[in-house]
Design a protein around this motif. Sequence first.
Motif, PDB file in Angstrom:
ATOM      1  N   ASN A 204       7.717   9.924  12.613  1.00  0.00           N
ATOM      2  CA  ASN A 204       6.264   9.880  12.486  1.00  0.00           C
ATOM      3  C   ASN A 204       5.618  11.230  12.809  1.00  0.00           C
ATOM      4  OD1 ASN A 204       6.390   9.944  15.315  1.00  0.00           O
ATOM      5  ND2 ASN A 204       5.891   7.764  15.530  1.00  0.00           N
ATOM      6  N   GLN A 205       6.404  12.153  13.354  1.00  0.00           N
ATOM      7  CA  GLN A 205       5.895  13.499  13.621  1.00  0.00           C
ATOM      8  C   GLN A 205       5.658  14.272  12.317  1.00  0.00           C
ATOM      9  OE1 GLN A 205       5.318  14.211  17.007  1.00  0.00           O
ATOM     10  NE2 GLN A 205       5.849  12.033  17.021  1.00  0.00           N
TER      11      GLN A 205
ATOM     12  N   HIS B  10      -2.259   9.776  10.552  1.00  0.00           N
ATOM     13  CA  HIS B  10      -2.491   9.613  11.986  1.00  0.00           C
ATOM     14  C   HIS B  10      -3.929   9.151  12.228  1.00  0.00           C
ATOM     15  CE1 HIS B  10       1.340  11.144  13.369  1.00  0.00           C
ATOM     16  NE2 HIS B  10       1.222  12.206  12.579  1.00  0.00           N
TER      17      HIS B  10
ATOM     18  N   LYS C 289      -4.216   5.505  11.360  1.00  0.00           N
ATOM     19  CA  LYS C 289      -3.644   4.686  12.421  1.00  0.00           C
ATOM     20  C   LYS C 289      -4.621   4.537  13.582  1.00  0.00           C
ATOM     21  CE  LYS C 289       0.188   4.508  15.735  1.00  0.00           C
ATOM     22  NZ  LYS C 289       1.428   5.185  16.212  1.00  0.00           N
TER      23      LYS C 289
ATOM     24  N   HIS D  39       2.381   2.999  11.044  1.00  0.00           N
ATOM     25  CA  HIS D  39       2.757   2.633  12.412  1.00  0.00           C
ATOM     26  C   HIS D  39       4.245   2.835  12.691  1.00  0.00           C
ATOM     27  CE1 HIS D  39      -0.988   0.802  13.958  1.00  0.00           C
ATOM     28  NE2 HIS D  39      -1.233   0.561  12.686  1.00  0.00           N
TER      29      HIS D  39
ATOM     30  N   THR E 268      10.156   8.579  16.572  1.00  0.00           N
ATOM     31  CA  THR E 268       9.614   9.863  17.019  1.00  0.00           C
ATOM     32  C   THR E 268      10.632  11.001  16.932  1.00  0.00           C
ATOM     33  OG1 THR E 268      10.187   9.328  19.313  1.00  0.00           O
ATOM     34  CG2 THR E 268       7.950   8.775  18.575  1.00  0.00           C
TER      35      THR E 268
END
Length: 220
Positions: A95-96, A103, A106, A163, A167
Amino acid sequence: MPKIPVYFVPGLAASTRIFEYIQLPESLFNVHYIDWILPEPDDTIASYAERMCAPIPKNVEVVLVGVSFGGIMVQEMASFVKIKKIIIISSVKSNQELPAAMHFAKATHFYKLLPTSWLGKINYLARYAKGKSIIAKQIKLYNKYLYMKHTQYLDWSIKNIIHWNRTVADSRVIHIHGDSDMVFPIKHIKNCITIHGGTHIMIITKFKWFNEHLPQLILE
């Protein structure tokens, strides 16, 4: 030498026809395609990934190749099958690497307001988008490769992209990415094989590159 089983997973809502130009040597590989399925109401991304693995034998090492959301999905599927290689195309490893807009979506829950039902009307729109205009060509392309039009699937998929809780990238992943990808911009992507001029649909537009290089990437 036994042939290597390779399983392809398409992008969000897309048909496995997006791989129609990809040709791996039949003497070396057994190629399979996995279509999207409808999520259950209580599906997590992990439980959905496990159900996507249903066609894959559990006693043999396989190669998983995923495009866009399919790239996210094959990384999740890797927990449930024996893996030889994981290859993602036009996707993200964690998700980085998601763009700032996702982002933001979210944090604000803006994604819940997206009118996903419009995708089900592509056939209807195609009747009125005639000629050689860019819009007509885009609608024709979407209509050709769109597979899963259910709002239930689309809402679930968009939520699970935004979501996604991975990570740290899986070190096994081979990432192929275009430097002109507007969905997942290259500036957020690390440690990838970069394709010059590659867009988010380069699995179609740059198929010659994949036909030339995928076999070696799998075998090495």
